[in-house]
Design a protein around this motif. Sequence first.
Motif, PDB file in Angstrom:
ATOM      1  N   GLN A  93      25.603  38.539  18.868  1.00  0.00           N
ATOM      2  CA  GLN A  93      24.341  37.652  19.600  1.00  0.00           C
ATOM      3  C   GLN A  93      24.736  37.012  20.889  1.00  0.00           C
ATOM      4  OE1 GLN A  93      22.689  35.418  16.389  1.00  0.00           O
ATOM      5  NE2 GLN A  93      21.680  37.302  15.410  1.00  0.00           N
ATOM      6  N   ALA A  94      25.756  36.543  20.731  1.00  0.00           N
ATOM      7  CA  ALA A  94      26.502  35.866  21.865  1.00  0.00           C
ATOM      8  C   ALA A  94      26.726  36.573  23.109  1.00  0.00           C
ATOM      9  CB  ALA A  94      27.466  34.845  21.535  1.00  0.00           C
ATOM     10  N   SER A  95      27.229  37.938  22.916  1.00  0.00           N
ATOM     11  CA  SER A  95      27.438  38.641  24.079  1.00  0.00           C
ATOM     12  C   SER A  95      26.373  39.251  24.609  1.00  0.00           C
ATOM     13  CB  SER A  95      28.493  39.628  23.512  1.00  0.00           C
ATOM     14  OG  SER A  95      28.107  40.488  22.278  1.00  0.00           O
ATOM     15  N   ALA A  96      26.553  39.687  25.945  1.00  0.00           N
ATOM     16  CA  ALA A  96      25.451  40.678  26.681  1.00  0.00           C
ATOM     17  C   ALA A  96      25.323  41.897  26.202  1.00  0.00           C
ATOM     18  CB  ALA A  96      25.774  40.516  28.148  1.00  0.00           C
ATOM     19  N   GLY A  97      26.604  42.896  25.874  1.00  0.00           N
ATOM     20  CA  GLY A  97      26.452  44.166  25.528  1.00  0.00           C
ATOM     21  C   GLY A  97      26.329  44.399  24.043  1.00  0.00           C
ATOM     22  N   GLY A  98      26.284  43.346  23.148  1.00  0.00           N
ATOM     23  CA  GLY A  98      26.363  43.495  21.687  1.00  0.00           C
ATOM     24  C   GLY A  98      27.766  44.020  21.065  1.00  0.00           C
ATOM     25  N   ASN A  99      28.813  43.883  22.136  1.00  0.00           N
ATOM     26  CA  ASN A  99      30.006  44.019  21.431  1.00  0.00           C
ATOM     27  C   ASN A  99      31.327  42.738  21.359  1.00  0.00           C
ATOM     28  OD1 ASN A  99      30.116  44.208  24.122  1.00  0.00           O
ATOM     29  ND2 ASN A  99      31.496  45.893  24.200  1.00  0.00           N
ATOM     30  N   GLY A 100      30.439  41.766  21.145  1.00  0.00           N
ATOM     31  CA  GLY A 100      31.392  40.655  21.361  1.00  0.00           C
ATOM     32  C   GLY A 100      32.334  40.352  20.049  1.00  0.00           C
ATOM     33  N   PHE A 101      31.884  41.023  19.004  1.00  0.00           N
ATOM     34  CA  PHE A 101      33.043  40.961  17.841  1.00  0.00           C
ATOM     35  C   PHE A 101      34.447  41.662  18.118  1.00  0.00           C
ATOM     36  CE2 PHE A 101      34.705  42.295  13.954  1.00  0.00           C
ATOM     37  CZ  PHE A 101      35.009  40.911  13.407  1.00  0.00           C
ATOM     38  N   GLU A 102      34.043  42.885  18.816  1.00  0.00           N
ATOM     39  CA  GLU A 102      35.293  43.793  19.045  1.00  0.00           C
ATOM     40  C   GLU A 102      36.062  43.025  20.153  1.00  0.00           C
ATOM     41  OE1 GLU A 102      36.020  46.255  17.311  1.00  0.00           O
ATOM     42  OE2 GLU A 102      34.326  46.226  16.181  1.00  0.00           O
TER      43      GLU A 102
END
Length: 227
Positions: A93-102
């Motif tokens: 949620q915090a990332s712009a592209g939706g791949n912040g966890f990776e």
Amino acid sequence: MRTGDLGEAMADDQITWKVDVPGMENESDRYLMLFKMVYTFLFYIMVTTILMNIIFGIIIDTFAELRERKEHTESLISGKCFICGIDRFIFDQASAGGNGFENHVSQDHNMWRYLFFHVYLMERDFDDYSGGESYVSEKTLQLVKDADTHETVMDIDTGRELKISKQQQDLLWFPQRDAMCLAGQGSSEDQALAEQLEGLERNSAVAVVQLTAKMDSILAARGQTPT
């Protein structure tokens, strides 16, 4: 297992159903036949039906428990950061592209880098530690002492002190429930919890003021001195 059962006796006539009494060898013993039938039926009910179902049930329950443990472990690996323990959806949620966890588990909190750092501290000389390295080493490592002289054991090849991991390590130096990529974004669970606590404190203070004002008004109406 089937030797001597009712089916074999009826098919092959291998079991004699005659009375073992002199003069009555050619007469059948009906009670013996009835006992054999009841015994055989009880055997199949107890062993084939009940006991086998119990065994199969234990096997199925064991595999189901193992499968649940595996699924739980996989969900923890894929759904939470191994280092900080924050859930996956918070980073996404915090990332712009939706791949912040990776990006987080591969760059910020790569668990293999923490392992390499631990090995690096074990191989590095104690006198060459920096301030941060000394702090982490004190939490996780201990020097090997000689059992007789209580002196530090030195490595013959490198001439450095031998270190081993502590049995009870203090992992407070890990960034638990915290991540730099979430700083200032207000999406961390700790920040959300702190905001909820602050809201509860404000609401409690307002409720106390209101209750005090009501008590004072009631006492004033009764002609008593407010507290």
